[in-house]
Structure formats: structure tokens, C-alpha cells
Design an enzyme around this catalytic site. Structure first.
Site, PDB file in Angstrom:
ATOM      1  N   GLY A   9       0.750  -1.233  -0.029  1.00 45.91           N
ATOM      2  CA  GLY A   9      -0.100   0.143   0.003  1.00 45.91           C
ATOM      3  C   GLY A   9       0.778   1.197   0.040  1.00 45.91           C
ATOM      4  N   ARG A  52       0.761  -5.113  -5.018  1.00 48.52           N
ATOM      5  CA  ARG A  52       0.988  -6.200  -4.053  1.00 48.52           C
ATOM      6  C   ARG A  52       1.304  -7.388  -5.034  1.00 48.52           C
ATOM      7  NH1 ARG A  52      -0.627  -3.942   1.034  1.00 48.52           N
ATOM      8  NH2 ARG A  52      -2.575  -2.703   0.799  1.00 48.52           N
ATOM      9  N   ASP A  59       5.621  -4.710   5.928  1.00 52.78           N
ATOM     10  CA  ASP A  59       6.017  -6.309   6.143  1.00 52.78           C
ATOM     11  C   ASP A  59       6.282  -7.152   4.950  1.00 52.78           C
ATOM     12  OD1 ASP A  59       6.708  -6.301   8.955  1.00 52.78           O
ATOM     13  OD2 ASP A  59       4.788  -7.365   9.345  1.00 52.78           O
ATOM     14  N   THR A 109       4.553   2.655   5.238  1.00 54.90           N
ATOM     15  CA  THR A 109       3.075   2.247   5.333  1.00 54.90           C
ATOM     16  C   THR A 109       2.324   3.281   6.382  1.00 54.90           C
ATOM     17  OG1 THR A 109       1.490   0.346   6.325  1.00 54.90           O
ATOM     18  CG2 THR A 109       3.751   0.578   7.038  1.00 54.90           C
ATOM     19  N   ASP A 126      -0.011   2.369   8.343  1.00 53.00           N
ATOM     20  CA  ASP A 126      -0.437   1.536   9.514  1.00 53.00           C
ATOM     21  C   ASP A 126       0.251   1.607  10.519  1.00 53.00           C
ATOM     22  OD1 ASP A 126      -2.370   0.676   7.637  1.00 53.00           O
ATOM     23  OD2 ASP A 126      -1.267  -1.193   7.256  1.00 53.00           O
ATOM     24  N   ASP A 146       2.429  -0.310  11.920  1.00 55.29           N
ATOM     25  CA  ASP A 146       2.669  -1.713  12.228  1.00 55.29           C
ATOM     26  C   ASP A 146       3.751  -2.514  12.147  1.00 55.29           C
ATOM     27  OD1 ASP A 146       2.458  -2.076   9.649  1.00 55.29           O
ATOM     28  OD2 ASP A 146       1.018  -3.497   9.490  1.00 55.29           O
ATOM     29  N   ARG A 161      -5.273  -2.207   9.293  1.00 56.21           N
ATOM     30  CA  ARG A 161      -4.917  -3.568   9.264  1.00 56.21           C
ATOM     31  C   ARG A 161      -5.443  -4.236  10.769  1.00 56.21           C
ATOM     32  NH1 ARG A 161      -3.368  -6.178   4.780  1.00 56.21           N
ATOM     33  NH2 ARG A 161      -2.240  -4.697   3.406  1.00 56.21           N
TER      34      ARG A 161
HETATM   35  O1  F6P Z   1      -1.540  -1.325   4.656  1.00 55.65           O
HETATM   36  C1  F6P Z   1      -2.070  -0.087   4.229  1.00 55.65           C
HETATM   37  C2  F6P Z   1      -3.459  -0.305   3.851  1.00 55.65           C
HETATM   38  O2  F6P Z   1      -4.055   0.942   3.726  1.00 55.65           O
HETATM   39  C3  F6P Z   1      -4.366  -0.829   5.273  1.00 55.65           C
HETATM   40  O3  F6P Z   1      -4.622  -0.052   6.276  1.00 55.65           O
HETATM   41  C4  F6P Z   1      -5.669  -1.512   4.386  1.00 55.65           C
HETATM   42  O4  F6P Z   1      -6.127  -2.533   5.265  1.00 55.65           O
HETATM   43  C5  F6P Z   1      -5.151  -1.816   3.278  1.00 55.65           C
HETATM   44  O5  F6P Z   1      -3.843  -1.517   3.031  1.00 55.65           O
HETATM   45  C6  F6P Z   1      -6.010  -1.505   2.083  1.00 55.65           C
HETATM   46  O6  F6P Z   1      -5.416  -2.184   0.990  1.00 55.65           O
HETATM   47  P1  F6P Z   1      -5.604  -2.142  -0.417  1.00 55.65           P
HETATM   48  O7  F6P Z   1      -5.226  -0.708  -0.922  1.00 55.65           O
HETATM   49  O8  F6P Z   1      -4.868  -3.101  -1.343  1.00 55.65           O
HETATM   50  O9  F6P Z   1      -7.120  -2.091  -0.877  1.00 55.65           O
END
Ligand code: F6P
Length: 319
Positions: A11, A72, A103, A125, A127, A129, A171
Site C-alpha cells: 500500500g 502487491r 512487512d 506504510t 499502518d 504496524d 489492518r
Molecule cells: O497497509 C495499508 C492499508 O491501507 C491498510 O490500512 C488497509 O487495510 C489496506 O492497506 C488496504 O489495502 P488495498 O489498498 O489493497 O485495498
């Protein structure tokens, strides 16, 4: 070392561009050639790679998103995908790669390291995390975005005497919810790290209603998982009309905060220092306000610690 590559993966996060800029400029200052790898590990597998120069990173420090694009990659999780990536890396003469991401991206960097390519991870990120670093790039910007949203929702909630459940990203990590909830003055903050006490949430709304309070803000981290049910429960138990706002990807965009742009710059420079020293599979982070590094394998195994003191403060202030 003569040639390095830079990629952003997972992300996107505000401040990734500042990290790309810093890594590229530090590399140029050390006489290195820099290849921009588009769309994370997917671009690496496809050979979607271009030569960067000083102008490639001009005027990007303040821009959200990532000029390199991100993805991803499911293909990179396979042995075939990894084999293809290694071939591409060799054909471009890339000896070291700076990976900016979370991660999963760090796991990828370690895989490449095991295949003989030097890699350095920079934590990007929203997050927050990643337990080995006090802050990840993008987090404080996301907190600011959420705080702004909460304050806006307070305005309209007050006008109508409504409640607002605000679902935020993160997350399995409640950091965005906690920090933005405290800064925004939320009545309740629900995070995955603490069991949800709906009775307490409802009691606070009831109490607020009794003393004429017009807004009721309940911040829910997405990891808690049932925002809609929370809204329904508040409405049925308190009689206060309650709206659900899922903030979503707006939290990932925008110009980075000064803090994110600053740590991104420091971390970008550190990543090149490490490559110049011949280090590999190292994660760059910030601890006690200082930039440092440790092996990626240790970084990804460091559990993220929830800020219980701040959570206690949040509860005290909500009373
Ligand atoms: O890891 C960053 C994040 O924005 C999380 O907070 C969220 O759960 C996820 O990515 C959303 O992913 P995507 O952009 O693939 O929908």
C-alpha cells in the site's frame, strides 16, 4: 557497488516520494547509477525499469503516492516469479535494491538477499504496524487526515445531535485509531488490541446525551471488524441517530507531514550508506528519535507494541 534499484511495494504511503528522492540523491552523491523499478516486485519481474537522474526526483518531496507506482505482487510469492526477478536484476546490472514498503515488502527484500542481491528495507506504510520502528513513513500524515475528518464530523454531528462511527484503516493495528482518536477528542476508540466493551461505548453516548452533548464520535479501527453492527447497537440502545463514515483510501493520499518527509529523507540517505558499506537485508528504522538499522529478519519478528498509556489517557479524557 555501481548500480542500485529503488522500488515501492504494498500500500502506498505519503512520504514514499521523499524516501525515493533521498535514496536517489544520496546514491548520485556516491557516484552510483540508479534504476527506478515501477510497480514494486511486479515491475521487477516484468523488467519495468528505467534509468533515473537528478531530475527524475525533482519536485516530488511534497507529493503523495509514489512516482514509482506500487503493487502487491502475487507472482513474486512464487519460486518462478522470484527466478524471473533475479534474472531481470542481473540483466540490468543491479547490485543493491532499496525496498520501501511494509512487512510483506521486507519479506521480499529478504528473499532477494538470500538470492545474492543486496537489499535494504525502508518502512513505508500508514499502518505503523512495524514493531522495530517507532514510526513508519506515512503514519503521521494519515493520523492528521483522520483527525481532520473527525473534527469535520464533530461539526455536522453537533448540528444534528447525531453520533458518528468513524472507521479507519490500520489492518490489525489500532495506532491510527488511537492517535487520531485522542487528537480528535473522540468519545470512544475501539482497537483490535483491546477487547471491545460495547456497554462502555453505549454508556458514554447515554451520559453525553443526558448532559446535552450534541456530538458522539466513536473511532473504530478496521481490525475490530464490525462497524455497521456497532452503529446499529448504539442507535437501538441509546436512541441517538448514528451515521457510519468509512474513511477508506483517503487516508493513504495527500502531501506528507513534515515529520514523514523528514524521516523519509533521513531513512533514504541511511539506506544508501548501508549499501555503500556492503550491508544487506537490513531494515532502517527510528528508535528514541534516532535512525538505526537491524537485520530484516529481526525487524519483521519484532512485535508492534500498543501504546496502553495513551489508551488509558483516551479513556480518562472521554469521561
Ligand atoms: O497497509 C495499508 C492499508 O491501507 C491498510 O490500512 C488497509 O487495510 C489496506 O492497506 C488496504 O489495502 P488495498 O489498498 O489493497 O485495498
Amino acid at each position: 557497488m555501481k548500480t542500485i534499484g529503488i522500488l515501492t511495494s504494498g500500500g502506498d504511503a505519503p512520504g514514499m516520494n521523499a524516501a525515493i528522492r533521498a535514496a536517489a540523491r544520496a546514491a548520485f552523491a556516491n557516484g552510483l547509477r540508479v534504476k527506478g523499478i515501477r510497480n514494486g516486485y511486479d515491475g521487477l519481474i516484468k523488467g519495468d525499469i528505467y534509468e533515473m537522474n537528478v531530475s527524475s526526483v525533482a519536485d516530488i518531496i511534497h507529493k503523495g503516492g509514489t512516482i514509482l507506482g506500487s503493487a502487491r505482487s502475487s507472482e513474486f510469492r512464487t519460486k518462478e516469479g522470484q527466478d524471473k526477478a533475479v534474472k531481470v536484476i542481473e540483466s540490468y546490472g543491479i547490485e543493491g535494491i532499496v525496498v520501501i514498503g511494509g512487512d510483506g515488502s521486507f519479506h521480499g527484500a529478504n528473499i532477494l538477499h538470500e538470492r545474492g542481491i543486496k537489499t535494504i528495507g525502508i518502512p513505508g506504510t500508514i499502518d505503523n504496524d512495524m514493531g522495530y520502528t517507532e514510526f513508519t513513513i506515512g503514519y503521521t500524515t494519515a493520523v492528521e487526515t483522520v483527525k481532520e475528518a473527525i473534527w469535520k464530523l464533530r461539526d455536522t454531528s453537533s448540528s444534528h445531535g447525531r453520533g458518528n462511527v468513524v472507521e479507519v484503516m490500520g489492518r490489525h493495528c489500532g495506532d491510527i485509531a488511537l492517535y487520531a482518536g485522542v487528537a480528535g477528542g473522540a468519545e470512544s476508540i475501539l482497537v483490535p488490541e483491546v477487547p471491545v466493551d460495547m456497554e462502555q461505548v453505549i454508556e458514554r453516548v447515554r451520559r453525553g446525551k443526558k448532559r446535552g452533548k450534541l456530538h458522539h464520535i466513536i473511532v473504530v479501527a478496521e481490525g475490530v471488524g464490525n462497524s455497521k453492527e456497532i452503529v446499529e447497537k448504539i442507535e437501538s440502545e441509546t436512541g441517538v441517530e448514528t451515521k457510519l463514515t468509512i474513511l477508506g483510501h483517503v487516508q493513504r493520499g495527500g502531501s506528507p507531514s513534515a515529520y514523514d518527509a523528514m524521516i523519509a529523507s533521513e531513512m533514504g540517505v541511511k539506506s544508501i550508506e548501508l549499501l555503500m558499506e556492503g550491508q544487506s537485508s537490513q531494515a532502517v528504522g527510528i528508535k528514541d528519535g534516532k535512525i538505526y538499522n537491524l537485520p530484516i529478519t529481526e525487524a519483521v519478528n519484532t512485535k508492534s507494541e500498543f501504546n496502553r498509556e495513551l489508551y488509558t489517557i483516551a479513556n480518562m479524557l472521554a469521561n
